[in-house]
Design a protein around this motif. Structure first.
Motif, short mmCIF file in Angstrom:
data_model
loop_
_atom_site.label_atom_id
_atom_site.label_comp_id
_atom_site.label_asym_id
_atom_site.label_seq_id
_atom_site.Cartn_x
_atom_site.Cartn_y
_atom_site.Cartn_z
N UNK A 163 -5.93 4.75 6.77
CA UNK A 163 -4.59 4.19 6.52
C UNK A 163 -3.78 5.17 5.66
N UNK A 164 -4.44 5.77 4.68
CA UNK A 164 -3.75 6.74 3.81
C UNK A 164 -3.19 7.91 4.66
N UNK A 165 -3.99 8.36 5.61
CA UNK A 165 -3.53 9.46 6.47
C UNK A 165 -2.37 9.02 7.37
N UNK A 166 -2.46 7.80 7.89
CA UNK A 166 -1.35 7.30 8.72
C UNK A 166 -0.06 7.22 7.92
N UNK A 167 -0.20 6.77 6.66
CA UNK A 167 0.98 6.66 5.80
C UNK A 167 1.57 8.06 5.56
N UNK A 168 0.68 9.00 5.22
CA UNK A 168 1.14 10.36 4.89
C UNK A 168 1.85 11.00 6.07
N UNK A 169 1.40 10.70 7.28
CA UNK A 169 2.00 11.34 8.45
C UNK A 169 3.40 10.82 8.74
N UNK A 170 3.78 9.71 8.11
CA UNK A 170 5.10 9.13 8.40
C UNK A 170 6.07 9.21 7.22
N UNK A 171 5.62 9.77 6.09
CA UNK A 171 6.51 9.88 4.92
C UNK A 171 7.75 10.68 5.35
N UNK A 172 8.97 10.32 4.97
CA UNK A 172 9.33 9.34 3.95
C UNK A 172 9.49 7.91 4.48
N UNK A 173 9.15 7.67 5.75
CA UNK A 173 9.24 6.30 6.25
C UNK A 173 8.19 5.42 5.57
N UNK A 174 8.47 4.14 5.48
CA UNK A 174 7.47 3.17 5.02
C UNK A 174 6.61 2.77 6.23
N UNK A 175 5.31 2.72 6.04
CA UNK A 175 4.42 2.33 7.14
C UNK A 175 3.78 0.97 6.80
N UNK A 176 3.87 0.07 7.75
CA UNK A 176 3.41 -1.31 7.51
C UNK A 176 2.14 -1.56 8.34
N UNK A 177 1.16 -2.17 7.70
CA UNK A 177 -0.13 -2.48 8.35
C UNK A 177 -0.33 -3.99 8.37
N UNK A 178 -0.85 -4.47 9.51
CA UNK A 178 -1.12 -5.91 9.67
C UNK A 178 -2.62 -6.14 9.58
N UNK A 179 -3.03 -6.97 8.62
CA UNK A 179 -4.46 -7.20 8.41
C UNK A 179 -5.02 -8.41 9.14
N UNK A 180 -4.21 -9.05 9.98
CA UNK A 180 -4.69 -10.26 10.66
C UNK A 180 -4.40 -10.21 12.15
N UNK A 181 -4.35 -9.01 12.71
CA UNK A 181 -3.98 -8.90 14.14
C UNK A 181 -5.05 -9.49 15.04
N UNK A 182 -6.29 -9.43 14.63
CA UNK A 182 -7.37 -9.96 15.48
C UNK A 182 -8.26 -10.93 14.71
N UNK A 183 -7.70 -11.54 13.69
CA UNK A 183 -8.57 -12.39 12.84
C UNK A 183 -7.73 -13.26 11.92
N UNK A 184 -8.40 -14.17 11.23
CA UNK A 184 -7.88 -14.70 9.98
C UNK A 184 -8.83 -14.17 8.92
N UNK A 185 -8.38 -13.26 8.06
CA UNK A 185 -9.33 -12.56 7.17
C UNK A 185 -9.74 -13.35 5.93
#
Ligand code: SF4
Length: 363
Positions: A146-168
């Protein structure tokens, strides 16, 4: 598969002391568990193992979390019920995160499936006949990706969904993965996290350093939809109580109203639901709302009818419009005129009762 023989020797700095934990403290107590052998090399894997041992859950070894055999069940219903009481503990090898429109840029895979038994669950399309609950113990590796995905899109904000395939949330007492993830995102200037739940065991997450970077959403619905279709989940009032505690802990809060279903009296009941929100959240300042109408695939319908032959879910194809989805399979959605009616209705009641809430999307 064989029963695990794991050393009883306690390791120094074991992450949690679990002796004396009562089964009653866990909203989900698995009937059986399977471990990938490698999972026991991770502190989180050992933590889950120790808790299961305290709970008296039978534990077996498995070759891969993707191929679990040994879950009983002669009928589709039995197999489903048994799978929902089965916890599988594995190491996530695929760290290539899937996109997650419209709610985020990427899925963050912490958990797959959930012990709830909602008849309409979208996992009926994707997980097949034995939707066992999977947790991944290599959370540090997942967060590093996730850290790498964020870094590759800076200065954009990158949003991650933690419940796409579950209720965590139901498995959080076992893993602590959400807590770790929330604090990770608390330290990310350009990363944001969001997840959604129907469950209410939020207390372990309230004191975290989230820095407002995690949006905590609750999935809610009308009284009839919850009563008829959302088996094994807390009632609406308990979800709203949990949401109130979460808001008091400073988290950004949201609600997913899904699936929106029309039936005799639907407007009245959804209006009641929105007024309950307004009672607790005033005009809704800072609240986000995501509105998702009911849809089903052919495969889901067949699975649902196999598990819940008596279901009252509306799944009459001739009353719907067929639409191709982002994952290549078609689904039956409400007809355009019905969608317009639902959209207008929700736009009106949100404007009336929660004028400061933001409707993020309607699908
Ligand atoms: S709580 Fe969510 S993930 Fe769990 S069964 Fe219900 S719809 Fe599916």
């Amino acid at each position: 598969m064989k029963t695990v023989q794991v050393t009883q020797e306690k390791k120094k700095n074991e992450p949690v002391k679990v002796q004396g934990i009562l089964r009653g403290l866990f909203s989900f107590v698995p009937k059986r568990a399977f471990f990938e052998k490698n999972a026991l090399n991770y502190p989180m894997g050992r933590r889950v193992f120790n808790i299961l041992r305290e709970l008296g859950t039978e534990v077996k070894l498995a070759g891969s979390h993707n191929r679990i055999t040994g879950i009983p069940g002669k009928t589709a219903r039995e197999a489903y019920m048994e799978a929902k009481r089965t916890l599988v503990v594995g190491v996530r090898k695929t760290l290539d995160f899937q996109p997650c429109k419209p709610s985020a840029h990427f899925q963050l895979p912490l958990v797959t499936s959930c012990p709830g038994m909602c008849e309409y669950c979208y996992l009926n399309t994707t997980l097949g006949k034995k939707p066992y609950v999977r947790v991944y113990v290599n959370v540090d590796e997942i967060l590093e990706q996730a850290r790498q995905n964020i870094a590759s899109r800076v200065p954009e904000i990158t949003v991650f969904e933690g419940a796409a395939t579950s209720d965590p949330l139901p498995v959080e007492p076992f893993t602590g993965a959400l807590a770790k993830t929330i604090e990770f995102f608390g330290g990310q200037e350009h990363g944001r996290f969001r997840f959604v739940t129907k469950f209410t065991n939020v207390d372990s997450l309230l004191g975290l350093k989230h820095q407002g970077h995690t949006r905590f959403r609750f999935s809610i619905n009308s009284a009839s939809v919850i009563d008829r279709f959302e088996r094994g989940t807390p009632r609406l009032i308990r979800r709203l109580e949990a949401a109130t505690r979460v808001r008091e802990a400073g988290y950004p809060v949201g609600f997913i109203i899904a699936p929106i279903i029309t039936y005799t009296g639907w407007q009245e009941e959804y209006r009641d639901m929105v007024t309950l929100l307004a009672d607790r959240f005033g005009s809704g300042a800072g609240l986000t709302l995501e509105l998702i109408t009911h849809r089903f695939t052919r495969r889901a319908k067949a699975t649902i009818l196999g598990i819940f032959p008596e279901t009252q879910l509306p799944m009459e194809e001739s009353e719907r419009k067929y639409k191709y989805g982002q994952f290549g399979y078609g689904k039956y959605v409400y007809r355009p005129e019905d969608m317009d009616q639902i959209r207008l209705f929700f736009s009106d009641i949100v404007h009336e009762y929660l004028s400061q809430a933001e409707i993020e999307y309607f699908v």
